[in-house]
Design a protein around this motif. Structure first.
Motif, PDB file in Angstrom:
ATOM      1  N   ARG A  18       0.845  -1.185   0.000  1.00 21.61           N
ATOM      2  CA  ARG A  18       0.000   0.000   0.000  1.00 21.61           C
ATOM      3  C   ARG A  18       0.884   1.240   0.000  1.00 21.61           C
ATOM      4  NH1 ARG A  18      -3.115  -0.427   5.066  1.00 21.61           N
ATOM      5  NH2 ARG A  18      -3.648   1.687   4.517  1.00 21.61           N
ATOM      6  N   TYR A  19       0.424   2.280  -0.691  1.00 17.83           N
ATOM      7  CA  TYR A  19       1.189   3.504  -0.852  1.00 17.83           C
ATOM      8  C   TYR A  19       0.324   4.719  -0.545  1.00 17.83           C
ATOM      9  CZ  TYR A  19       4.321   0.451  -3.486  1.00 17.83           C
ATOM     10  OH  TYR A  19       5.158  -0.562  -3.867  1.00 17.83           O
ATOM     11  N   THR A  20       0.988   5.840  -0.293  1.00 17.90           N
ATOM     12  CA  THR A  20       0.317   7.122  -0.176  1.00 17.90           C
ATOM     13  C   THR A  20       1.229   8.177  -0.787  1.00 17.90           C
ATOM     14  OG1 THR A  20      -0.868   8.604   1.326  1.00 17.90           O
ATOM     15  CG2 THR A  20       1.235   7.713   2.128  1.00 17.90           C
ATOM     16  N   ALA A  21       0.676   9.318  -1.099  1.00 18.62           N
ATOM     17  CA  ALA A  21       1.458  10.448  -1.606  1.00 18.62           C
ATOM     18  C   ALA A  21       1.431  11.555  -0.566  1.00 18.62           C
ATOM     19  CB  ALA A  21       0.878  10.942  -2.923  1.00 18.62           C
ATOM     20  N   VAL A  22       2.602  12.173  -0.360  1.00 16.88           N
ATOM     21  CA  VAL A  22       2.745  13.224   0.646  1.00 16.88           C
ATOM     22  C   VAL A  22       3.494  14.393   0.008  1.00 16.88           C
ATOM     23  CG1 VAL A  22       3.698  13.780   2.919  1.00 16.88           C
ATOM     24  CG2 VAL A  22       2.877  11.470   2.466  1.00 16.88           C
ATOM     25  N   ARG A  23       3.016  15.604   0.250  1.00 15.43           N
ATOM     26  CA  ARG A  23       3.691  16.798  -0.287  1.00 15.43           C
ATOM     27  C   ARG A  23       4.647  17.345   0.777  1.00 15.43           C
ATOM     28  NH1 ARG A  23       2.341  20.121  -4.459  1.00 15.43           N
ATOM     29  NH2 ARG A  23       0.260  19.222  -4.527  1.00 15.43           N
ATOM     30  N   MET A  24       5.871  17.664   0.356  1.00 17.16           N
ATOM     31  CA  MET A  24       6.892  18.204   1.254  1.00 17.16           C
ATOM     32  C   MET A  24       6.585  19.657   1.570  1.00 17.16           C
ATOM     33  SD  MET A  24       9.461  17.142   2.784  1.00 17.16           S
ATOM     34  CE  MET A  24      10.976  17.574   3.557  1.00 17.16           C
ATOM     35  N   THR A  25       6.661  20.021   2.855  1.00 19.86           N
ATOM     36  CA  THR A  25       6.312  21.381   3.269  1.00 19.86           C
ATOM     37  C   THR A  25       7.482  22.152   3.871  1.00 19.86           C
ATOM     38  OG1 THR A  25       5.573  20.582   5.421  1.00 19.86           O
ATOM     39  CG2 THR A  25       3.903  20.758   3.687  1.00 19.86           C
ATOM     40  N   ALA A  32      18.901  15.944  -0.386  1.00 20.66           N
ATOM     41  CA  ALA A  32      18.548  14.715  -1.099  1.00 20.66           C
ATOM     42  C   ALA A  32      17.703  15.027  -2.337  1.00 20.66           C
ATOM     43  CB  ALA A  32      17.787  13.768  -0.172  1.00 20.66           C
ATOM     44  N   GLY A  33      17.532  16.330  -2.625  1.00 23.00           N
ATOM     45  CA  GLY A  33      16.744  16.722  -3.793  1.00 23.00           C
ATOM     46  C   GLY A  33      15.254  16.768  -3.541  1.00 23.00           C
ATOM     47  N   ILE A  34      14.851  16.649  -2.284  1.00 22.45           N
ATOM     48  CA  ILE A  34      13.429  16.724  -1.928  1.00 22.45           C
ATOM     49  C   ILE A  34      13.180  18.138  -1.424  1.00 22.45           C
ATOM     50  CG2 ILE A  34      11.578  15.776  -0.517  1.00 22.45           C
ATOM     51  CD1 ILE A  34      13.251  13.188  -0.295  1.00 22.45           C
ATOM     52  N   THR A  35      12.526  18.941  -2.246  1.00 27.30           N
ATOM     53  CA  THR A  35      12.335  20.353  -1.937  1.00 27.30           C
ATOM     54  C   THR A  35      10.872  20.637  -1.586  1.00 27.30           C
ATOM     55  OG1 THR A  35      11.992  20.807  -4.284  1.00 27.30           O
ATOM     56  CG2 THR A  35      14.236  21.026  -3.454  1.00 27.30           C
ATOM     57  N   MET A  40       6.145  12.991  -2.532  1.00 20.29           N
ATOM     58  CA  MET A  40       6.822  11.731  -2.235  1.00 20.29           C
ATOM     59  C   MET A  40       5.813  10.596  -2.255  1.00 20.29           C
ATOM     60  SD  MET A  40       8.875  13.370   0.905  1.00 20.29           S
ATOM     61  CE  MET A  40       7.329  14.102   1.373  1.00 20.29           C
ATOM     62  N   ILE A  41       6.195   9.501  -2.871  1.00 16.74           N
ATOM     63  CA  ILE A  41       5.399   8.286  -2.817  1.00 16.74           C
ATOM     64  C   ILE A  41       5.981   7.454  -1.685  1.00 16.74           C
ATOM     65  CG2 ILE A  41       4.587   6.249  -4.070  1.00 16.74           C
ATOM     66  CD1 ILE A  41       3.674   9.040  -5.215  1.00 16.74           C
ATOM     67  N   VAL A  42       5.149   7.151  -0.712  1.00 17.12           N
ATOM     68  CA  VAL A  42       5.585   6.439   0.491  1.00 17.12           C
ATOM     69  C   VAL A  42       4.902   5.077   0.537  1.00 17.12           C
ATOM     70  CG1 VAL A  42       5.613   6.484   3.020  1.00 17.12           C
ATOM     71  CG2 VAL A  42       5.899   8.617   1.725  1.00 17.12           C
ATOM     72  N   ARG A  43       5.717   4.028   0.648  1.00 12.58           N
ATOM     73  CA  ARG A  43       5.177   2.669   0.814  1.00 12.58           C
ATOM     74  C   ARG A  43       5.003   2.434   2.304  1.00 12.58           C
ATOM     75  NH1 ARG A  43       8.817  -0.965  -1.772  1.00 12.58           N
ATOM     76  NH2 ARG A  43      10.085  -0.813   0.091  1.00 12.58           N
ATOM     77  N   THR A 108       6.523  25.303  -7.298  1.00 14.94           N
ATOM     78  CA  THR A 108       5.987  24.252  -6.450  1.00 14.94           C
ATOM     79  C   THR A 108       4.903  23.511  -7.225  1.00 14.94           C
ATOM     80  OG1 THR A 108       4.427  25.793  -5.448  1.00 14.94           O
ATOM     81  CG2 THR A 108       6.499  25.412  -4.281  1.00 14.94           C
ATOM     82  N   ALA A 109       4.731  22.245  -6.892  1.00 12.95           N
ATOM     83  CA  ALA A 109       3.767  21.409  -7.616  1.00 12.95           C
ATOM     84  C   ALA A 109       2.349  21.780  -7.272  1.00 12.95           C
ATOM     85  CB  ALA A 109       4.008  19.948  -7.283  1.00 12.95           C
TER      86      ALA A 109
END
Length: 109
Positions: A18-25, A32-35, A40-43, A108-109
């Motif tokens: 199972r996965y979820t999507a989370v937006r970085m704040t 690590a390139g996560i801005t 992020m896709i989180v398992r 930003t996305a």
């Protein structure tokens, strides 16, 4: 989910993960390139290995950190030196492991 023919199942698909999507704040993982705005896709999983980037909860707040194991010690490290190193505490809850990141450069996305 399954695709049926009149007399038998052709394809059967039942995801085991199972996965979820989370937006970085914030910018705690910018090294690590996560801005801010990255998705992020989180398992969902409880296990964490050295080098994994995990999402975990502490006192009703969520955190994203890289796992570093040094002998018996586990450190939860930001990829931005402005943030403190954390260590696991009683009551922490590992939500899952980041398996994919979508970053939109220049906005930003």
């Amino acid at each position: 989910m399954a695709v049926y023919s009149p007399d038998r199942v052709i394809i059967e698909y039942a995801p085991k993960e199972r996965y979820t999507a989370v937006r970085m704040t914030n910018d705690c993982m910018k090294g690590a390139g996560i801005t801010v705005g990255s998705i992020m896709i989180v398992r969902f999983q409880r296990e964490m290995e050295d080098g994994d980037i995990i999402l975990f909860a502490r006192e009703n707040k969520s955190y994203l950190r890289r796992v570093r194991k040094m002998g018996d010690m586990v450190l939860l490290m930001s990829e931005n030196p402005e943030y403190d190193v954390m260590t696991p505490e009683e009551g922490d809850f590992v939500i899952g492991k980041v398996v994919e990141v979508k970053t939109y450069f220049g906005r930003t996305a």
